[in-house]
Scaffold this motif. Structure first.
Motif, mmCIF file in Angstrom:
data_model
loop_
_atom_site.group_PDB
_atom_site.id
_atom_site.type_symbol
_atom_site.label_atom_id
_atom_site.label_comp_id
_atom_site.label_asym_id
_atom_site.label_seq_id
_atom_site.Cartn_x
_atom_site.Cartn_y
_atom_site.Cartn_z
ATOM 1 N N GLN A 23 -1.894 2.898 0.008
ATOM 2 C CA GLN A 23 -2.837 1.972 0.628
ATOM 3 C C GLN A 23 -2.175 0.629 0.931
ATOM 4 O O GLN A 23 -2.409 0.043 1.984
ATOM 5 C CB GLN A 23 -4.050 1.756 -0.273
ATOM 6 C CG GLN A 23 -4.980 2.943 -0.317
ATOM 7 C CD GLN A 23 -6.125 2.733 -1.281
ATOM 8 O OE1 GLN A 23 -6.127 1.817 -2.098
ATOM 9 N NE2 GLN A 23 -7.128 3.605 -1.193
ATOM 10 N N LEU A 24 -1.346 0.144 0.033
ATOM 11 C CA LEU A 24 -0.646 -1.116 0.261
ATOM 12 C C LEU A 24 0.313 -0.997 1.444
ATOM 13 O O LEU A 24 0.439 -1.924 2.249
ATOM 14 C CB LEU A 24 0.116 -1.549 -0.994
ATOM 15 C CG LEU A 24 -0.749 -2.021 -2.160
ATOM 16 C CD1 LEU A 24 0.115 -2.239 -3.393
ATOM 17 C CD2 LEU A 24 -1.492 -3.283 -1.799
ATOM 18 N N LYS A 25 0.985 0.141 1.539
ATOM 19 C CA LYS A 25 1.927 0.355 2.643
ATOM 20 C C LYS A 25 1.204 0.477 3.977
ATOM 21 O O LYS A 25 1.624 -0.106 4.976
ATOM 22 C CB LYS A 25 2.771 1.601 2.383
ATOM 23 C CG LYS A 25 3.812 1.408 1.306
ATOM 24 C CD LYS A 25 4.590 2.680 1.048
ATOM 25 C CE LYS A 25 5.577 2.462 -0.095
ATOM 26 N NZ LYS A 25 6.271 3.693 -0.446
ATOM 27 N N GLU A 26 0.114 1.239 4.010
ATOM 28 C CA GLU A 26 -0.594 1.479 5.268
ATOM 29 C C GLU A 26 -1.422 0.281 5.721
ATOM 30 O O GLU A 26 -1.386 -0.100 6.885
ATOM 31 C CB GLU A 26 -1.501 2.704 5.130
ATOM 32 C CG GLU A 26 -0.745 4.006 5.039
ATOM 33 C CD GLU A 26 -1.656 5.197 4.805
ATOM 34 O OE1 GLU A 26 -2.896 5.049 4.959
ATOM 35 O OE2 GLU A 26 -1.141 6.266 4.453
ATOM 36 N N ASN A 27 -2.165 -0.308 4.816
ATOM 37 C CA ASN A 27 -3.100 -1.368 5.190
ATOM 38 C C ASN A 27 -2.463 -2.745 5.297
ATOM 39 O O ASN A 27 -2.867 -3.555 6.123
ATOM 40 C CB ASN A 27 -4.270 -1.424 4.211
ATOM 41 C CG ASN A 27 -5.070 -0.141 4.208
ATOM 42 O OD1 ASN A 27 -5.097 0.578 5.200
ATOM 43 N ND2 ASN A 27 -5.722 0.149 3.103
ATOM 44 N N PHE A 28 -1.496 -3.033 4.432
ATOM 45 C CA PHE A 28 -0.928 -4.377 4.373
ATOM 46 C C PHE A 28 0.551 -4.427 4.724
ATOM 47 O O PHE A 28 1.174 -5.483 4.676
ATOM 48 C CB PHE A 28 -1.144 -4.973 2.977
ATOM 49 C CG PHE A 28 -2.596 -5.083 2.611
ATOM 50 C CD1 PHE A 28 -3.395 -6.052 3.187
ATOM 51 C CD2 PHE A 28 -3.162 -4.205 1.701
ATOM 52 C CE1 PHE A 28 -4.731 -6.153 2.848
ATOM 53 C CE2 PHE A 28 -4.495 -4.294 1.365
ATOM 54 C CZ PHE A 28 -5.288 -5.267 1.941
ATOM 55 N N LYS A 29 1.134 -3.273 5.022
ATOM 56 C CA LYS A 29 2.565 -3.184 5.376
ATOM 57 C C LYS A 29 3.457 -3.752 4.272
ATOM 58 O O LYS A 29 4.485 -4.360 4.538
ATOM 59 C CB LYS A 29 2.851 -3.912 6.701
ATOM 60 C CG LYS A 29 1.956 -3.520 7.852
ATOM 61 C CD LYS A 29 2.067 -2.053 8.192
ATOM 62 C CE LYS A 29 1.211 -1.740 9.416
ATOM 63 N NZ LYS A 29 0.455 -0.536 9.297
ATOM 64 N N ILE A 30 3.050 -3.537 3.036
ATOM 65 C CA ILE A 30 3.827 -3.980 1.876
ATOM 66 C C ILE A 30 4.616 -2.791 1.352
ATOM 67 O O ILE A 30 4.036 -1.775 0.962
ATOM 68 C CB ILE A 30 2.906 -4.527 0.761
ATOM 69 C CG1 ILE A 30 2.145 -5.742 1.268
ATOM 70 C CG2 ILE A 30 3.709 -4.864 -0.482
ATOM 71 C CD1 ILE A 30 1.098 -6.242 0.298
ATOM 72 N N LYS A 31 5.925 -2.910 1.361
ATOM 73 C CA LYS A 31 6.775 -1.845 0.827
ATOM 74 C C LYS A 31 7.063 -2.177 -0.629
ATOM 75 O O LYS A 31 7.742 -3.161 -0.929
ATOM 76 C CB LYS A 31 8.059 -1.726 1.625
ATOM 77 C CG LYS A 31 7.819 -1.283 3.048
ATOM 78 C CD LYS A 31 9.090 -1.115 3.816
ATOM 79 C CE LYS A 31 8.764 -0.679 5.234
ATOM 80 N NZ LYS A 31 9.943 -0.485 6.048
ATOM 81 N N CYS A 32 6.531 -1.350 -1.506
ATOM 82 C CA CYS A 32 6.694 -1.615 -2.932
ATOM 83 C C CYS A 32 6.546 -0.316 -3.712
ATOM 84 O O CYS A 32 6.131 0.707 -3.185
ATOM 85 C CB CYS A 32 5.660 -2.633 -3.403
ATOM 86 S SG CYS A 32 3.966 -2.074 -3.195
ATOM 87 N N SER A 33 6.896 -0.406 -4.951
ATOM 88 C CA SER A 33 6.692 0.685 -5.886
ATOM 89 C C SER A 33 5.588 0.246 -6.846
ATOM 90 O O SER A 33 5.644 -0.844 -7.406
ATOM 91 C CB SER A 33 7.983 0.973 -6.647
ATOM 92 O OG SER A 33 7.752 1.937 -7.640
ATOM 93 N N VAL A 34 4.584 1.079 -7.026
ATOM 94 C CA VAL A 34 3.432 0.713 -7.846
ATOM 95 C C VAL A 34 3.431 1.523 -9.131
ATOM 96 O O VAL A 34 3.614 2.738 -9.116
ATOM 97 C CB VAL A 34 2.115 0.958 -7.074
ATOM 98 C CG1 VAL A 34 0.908 0.715 -7.967
ATOM 99 C CG2 VAL A 34 2.057 0.078 -5.841
ATOM 100 N N ARG A 35 3.237 0.812 -10.217
ATOM 101 C CA ARG A 35 3.022 1.439 -11.524
ATOM 102 C C ARG A 35 1.672 0.959 -12.016
ATOM 103 O O ARG A 35 1.350 -0.216 -11.905
ATOM 104 C CB ARG A 35 4.110 1.024 -12.513
ATOM 105 C CG ARG A 35 5.481 1.532 -12.132
ATOM 106 C CD ARG A 35 6.542 0.994 -13.047
ATOM 107 N NE ARG A 35 6.303 1.445 -14.418
ATOM 108 C CZ ARG A 35 6.884 0.881 -15.473
ATOM 109 N NH1 ARG A 35 7.711 -0.122 -15.328
ATOM 110 N NH2 ARG A 35 6.631 1.338 -16.680
#
Length: 108
Positions: A23-35
């Motif tokens: 959701q972060l990648k698609e909606n906000f274009k944030i490339k991250c790893s989520v834990r």
């Protein structure tokens, strides 16, 4: 004693974290790893009681990792918690289970 433990789903079982990451990648274009970690603050419990209940109440050993100490200094993170007065089902269920196992556990 008072304790803080962190519970995280193992790789392959961390579907909620992967869903949030997508959701972060698609909606906000944030490339991250989520834990995603669930934090339990446990008060007025003996160490032996805690050790016995960690794998029975707070985690599922086949799917969860138990982290007793976590250093967040080098990480970017945010925390979400219930507001005072809001009902926390996870905390209430854990407390009820502790009361079933140990008669001397009192409300926090």
């Amino acid at each position: 004693m008072n304790y803080r433990i962190f519970i995280e789903k193992k790789e392959g079982f961390n579907l909620e974290a992967k869903r949030l990451e997508n959701q972060l990648k698609e909606n906000f274009k944030i490339k991250c790893s989520v834990r995603l970690l669930n934090v339990y603050d446990i008060f007025n419990i003996e160490e032996s009681q805690l050790n016995n209940s960690i794998k029975v109440i707070f985690s599922e050993p086949p799917t969860d990792k138990i982290i007793e100490k976590k250093d967040f200094e080098s990480l970017k993170y945010f925390a979400v918690e219930y507001l005072p007065g809001q009902f926390d089902q996870r905390a209430d269920s854990a407390l009820q289970c502790l009361k079933l196992l140990y008669n001397d556990i009192k409300d926090v």
